[in-house]
Design a protein around this motif. Structure first.
Motif, PDB file in Angstrom:
ATOM      1  N   TYR A 117      12.810  -4.565  -5.774  1.00 35.42           N
ATOM      2  CA  TYR A 117      12.239  -3.176  -5.365  1.00 35.42           C
ATOM      3  C   TYR A 117      10.433  -3.240  -5.865  1.00 35.42           C
ATOM      4  O   TYR A 117      10.250  -3.792  -6.923  1.00 35.42           O
ATOM      5  CB  TYR A 117      12.750  -2.024  -6.408  1.00 35.42           C
ATOM      6  N   ASP A 122      12.883   1.925  -9.914  1.00 32.20           N
ATOM      7  CA  ASP A 122      14.038   1.511  -8.995  1.00 32.20           C
ATOM      8  C   ASP A 122      14.470  -0.201  -9.251  1.00 32.20           C
ATOM      9  O   ASP A 122      15.766  -0.173  -9.142  1.00 32.20           O
ATOM     10  CB  ASP A 122      13.527   1.337  -7.576  1.00 32.20           C
ATOM     11  N   LYS A 126      18.520   0.804  -9.689  1.00 37.06           N
ATOM     12  CA  LYS A 126      19.243   0.586  -8.519  1.00 37.06           C
ATOM     13  C   LYS A 126      19.777  -0.733  -8.466  1.00 37.06           C
ATOM     14  O   LYS A 126      19.497  -1.635  -8.819  1.00 37.06           O
ATOM     15  CB  LYS A 126      18.123   0.695  -7.319  1.00 37.06           C
TER      16      LYS A 126
END
Length: 192
Positions: A117, A122, A126
């Motif tokens: 990312y 993120d 994520k």
């Protein structure tokens, strides 16, 4: 160009040897003016041949240091927000749809491809995507080299060379290996 330099160098050296032969013959016949002329021409031709040979060897060494070999051609296509379908085409035609001076060259093995990312938050929060590219080997030189240190002079194996590039929709990249590691280049032409 390399072969032309070699041919020119050999041509001057042969011509220089012919003049040297003529100079020796002139000394035997006691023709000293011809001896000086032929020996001067022999020296000039042999020196010029040596110069062209030096240029040839210098270019060959430079090319060995700056050599890049194509590892894979990579195409990225957006399939959604922060999602891409990556296709890797290897020089021998294989495809994964998800994906120095002395003439010795870098050998490599692509181990995996992974997503990253742009934003650090993120990247931390994520889910990560990682796909294996290599399978099990009957003989794994990298593992043997790590296990047996006496192989160090024979096998210079290092883990961890990586190259990253941001994926863009309909983007095409070439992954290349050089004497210093992996790098990405824009392809000259589209292989499809």
């Amino acid at each position: 160009m390399d072969s032309a330099l070699t041919i020119v160098a050999i041509g001057f050296d042969v011509l220089g040897l012919a003049f040297l032969w003529a100079a020796v013959a002139a000394v035997r016949r006691q023709r000293f003016f011809r001896f000086s002329l032929h020996s001067s021409m022999a020296l000039a031709c042999l020196s010029t041949g040596l110069l062209f040979l030096t240029i040839h060897l210098s270019l060959q060494g430079y090319q060995a240091l700056t050599r890049e070999d194509l590892v894979a051609t990579i195409r990225a296509e957006s399939t959604g927000p922060e999602e891409f379908l990556v296709t890797m085409r290897f020089p021998d035609g294989r495809q994964k749809a998800w994906a120095n001076f002395i003439g010795l060259h870098t050998v490599y093995e692509l181990d995996r491809i992974s997503g990253r990312y742009h934003d650090i938050a993120d990247e931390r929060a994520k889910p990560r995507t990682v796909y294996a590219l290599s399978g099990d080997r009957l003989i794994d030189l990298f593992t043997l080299r790590r296990r047996y240190t006496w192989l160090a002079p024979l096998v210079d194996a290092e883990y961890g060379s990586a190259a990253f590039i941001p994926a863009r929709d309909q983007a095409m990249y070439e992954l290349r290996i050089s004497t210093t590691g992996l790098l990405f280049r824009s392809p000259a032409t589209d292989p499809n």
